[in-house]
Write an enzyme that holds these catalytic residues in place. Structure first.
Site: not given
Ligand code: ARG
Length: 459
Positions: A157, A278, A284, A291
Site C-alpha cells: 500500500h 529543468s 532539478k 517516466e
C-alpha cells in the site's frame, strides 16, 4: 507509377487521393526482406512442382537474390509510388529477371503473402525482444549482486511494511521479465504456422507443395484452413499482448525507481547521463527516461486495444482493414525495444545511496511483525500476539517513542512472555536474516537466487 498487380478489369485510373489513402508502402517497406525470402521459397517450390520450368525458377530465385542483397546492403529504398512492398518487389523483379517475373504470383495472392511476411517478421521480433529482455535481466542481477547486502523497507500500500533486501526486490523484476520471455517463446508456437498456399482464400487448383515451402522457411506447422490462413491475425494480437504485459512490467519497475530517486525515499540516484534537467529550476534532476518508459506502457496497451478493435467486426476472410495490423505491431515492437535498450543502460549506471539508507530503517515499527513471530515462538497464539503488538505500537507512538526505546520491564508490563531476547528482534538486518521460508528475503536464499539467475542468464 509502379504497375499495379490488379489493373485488368478497370477502365479508369485510380483517384490520386485513393492511391495515397490505400497505399501501405510507407509502413510495410519494413517487410522487404521477409517478402523476398517468402518469394524465394515460393519460386523454388513452383520449379520443383513443375508449375514453372526449373530454368524459370532459377531465374526468379536469381533475381530475388539480387534484391535480397541490396536490402541487406541497406541500398533498398521504398518507392513511394508503389502501392505496397509486394508490388514494389514484383516491379523490381520484372526489371531484373524479365517477363518470367510475371509467373511469380502463380498460386499466390497478396493475402497469403502478407500473412507470411508478417509471421516471418514476428518470428524475428520475438527473438530480438527476448534477447533485449535478457539484457535487462542481466543488468538487474548485476545491480542486485553489487548491493547484495543492502536492506531497505519493503512496501505494501506504499506504506513501510517489513525490511527486505534490495536485491530481493530487484530479483522480483527479473522473475516478472522471465514470464515475458516465456510468453514470447510460447507465442512462437502460433507464429510459426505457414499460411502460404492459401492463395486468396480458397487454395489453388495448381499442384503446389506447401510442406516443401514450410521446410524451406523452417515452419514446423502449416495452416490447416486456407480461409483462416489469410484472416488470422491472432499471432499479432498475441505478440502485442505479450508486449503490453512487458510494458506494464517495465512501467512498474520505472515507477518504483522514480519513487526511489526522490528526496523523500533517497534509495537510488541516477547517473547524470540518464537524467534530465529543468529549463526553469536549476537544481532539478529529473527521471524523464523512467517516466517515458512508464508512459510507453500506455502506448503499447493502446496499440493492442486498437488492433483488437480493428479485428473484432471483420467477416472472413481477408479485408483491407487488416493492413492496419502492421502499424499497430511495428510501433509496439519499436517502442518495446527502445524501452528495453535504454532501461538496460540506465540500470548499469544507477547508484544505491547506501549512506542514506539507515534513516529509512530507523522506524523500528518495520520489525513489529518480527516481534509478533517472536511471541509465537514463546507460545502465544498468532492473533493474540498480533493484537498485543498492535497495542504496544500504538502506545509507543502516543508517547513519542520507538519500540526500541522501550525497556524490557515496560515490555513485560504487556506480557510476561517477553524475555531478554525481545529487544534484539527490532533490528532490520536481523529481521531479514531471521526469515527462513523458501523464496523469502533471507540473505542466504537471495544469494542462492542470485547465483541461479547468473547461471541461467549466462549468454
Ligand atoms: N497491403 C496489404 C496489407 O497490408 C496487402 C494485401 C492486399 N491484398 C488485397 N487483396 N488488397 O494487408
Amino acid at each position: 507509377m509502379t504497375r499495379k498487380l490488379w489493373g485488368g478489369r478497370f477502365t479508369k485510373k485510380t483517384d490520386p487521393l485513393v492511391e495515397r489513402f490505400t497505399s501501405s508502402i510507407g509502413v510495410d517497406y519494413r517487410l522487404a526482406r521477409y517478402d523476398v525470402q517468402g518469394s524465394m521459397a515460393h519460386a523454388k517450390m513452383l520449379g520443383r512442382c513443375g508449375i514453372v520450368s526449373l530454368a524459370e525458377s532459377h531465374r526468379l530465385v536469381g533475381g530475388l537474390t539480387r534484391i535480397l542483397r541490396s536490402i541487406e546492403r541497406g541500398a533498398w529504398k521504398p518507392d513511394p509510388q508503389a502501392e505496397d512492398i509486394h508490388t514494389q518487389i514484383q516491379a523490381t523483379l520484372e526489371k531484373l529477371a524479365g517477363p518470367v517475373a510475371r509467373k511469380l504470383q502463380t498460386a499466390r495472392s497478396r493475402n497469403d503473402q502478407v500473412a507470411l511476411d508478417l509471421r516471418l517478421y514476428c518470428r524475428d521480433a520475438a527473438t530480438a525482444l527476448a534477447t533485449a529482455i535478457r539484457s535487462v535481466q542481466r543488468a538487474l542481477v548485476k545491480l542486485a549482486a553489487t548491493y547484495r547486502g543492502v536492506v531497505i523497507p519493503g512496501y505494501t500500500h506504499l506504506q513501510r511494511a517489513q525490511p527486505i533486501l534490495l536485491a530481493h526486490q530487484l530479483l522480483a523484476y527479473v522473475e516478472m521479465l522471465e514470464r515475458d520471455v516465456e510468453r514470447l517463446q510460447d507465442a512462437r508456437k502460433r507464429i510459426d504456422v505457414l499460411p502460404l498456399g492459401a492463395a486468396a482464400l480458397a487454395g489453388t487448383s495448381l499442384p503446389i507443395d506447401r510442406s516443401y515451402v514450410a521446410r524451406l522457411l523452417k515452419f514446423p506447422r502449416i495452416a490447416q484452413n486456407s480461409i483462416d490462413a489469410v484472416s488470422d491475425r491472432d499471432f499479432v494480437l498475441e505478440l502485442s499482448s505479450v508486449m503490453a504485459g512487458l510494458g506494464v512490467h517495465l512501467s512498474r519497475l520505472a515507477e518504483d525507481f522514480i519513487l526511489w530517486t526522490t528526496e523523500e525515499f533517497g534509495i537510488l540516484s541516477l547517473d547524470d547521463a540518464f537524467a534530465t534537467g529543468s529549463s526553469l529550476m536549476p537544481q532539478k534532476k529529473n527521471p524523464d527516461v523512467l517516466e517515458l518508459i512508464r508512459g510507453q506502457a500506455g502506448f503499447v496497451i493502446g496499440q493492442l486495444v486498437g488492433c483488437l478493435g480493428m479485428l473484432k467486426g471483420l467477416p472472413l476472410s481477408y479485408n483491407r482493414d487488416l493492413q492496419w495490423d502492421k502499424r499497430f505491431l511495428f510501433s509496439t515492437v519499436d517502442a518495446s525495444r527502445d524501452a528495453l535498450a535504454v532501461l538496460e543502460r540506465l540500470l548499469r549506471h544507477v547508484r544505491v545511496e547506501t549512506s542514506r539508507l539507515p534513516r529509512l530503517l530507523e522506524s523500528d515499527a518495520l520489525c513489529a511483525t518480527d516481534l509478533v513471530e517472536y511471541l509465537v515462538t514463546r507460545g502465544v497464539a498468532f492473533a493474540d500476539a498480533h493484537a498485543l503488538i498492535g497495542k504496544v505500537v500504538a502506545s509507543a507512538q502516543r508517547h513519542g517513542k520507538r519500540l526500541r526505546d522501550l525497556s524490557l520491564d515496560e515490555l513485560r508490563r504487556w506480557s510476561s512472555r517477553f524475555d531478554g531476547a525481545a529487544l534484539a528482534v527490532l533490528d532490520p538486518r536481523r529481521s531479514v536474516e531471521g526469515k527462513r521460508s523458501f523464496g523469502s528475503t533471507n540473505p542466504r536464499l537471495v544469494a542462492q537466487a542470485l547465483n541461479r539467475w547468473k547461471n541461467r542468464l549466462r549468454p
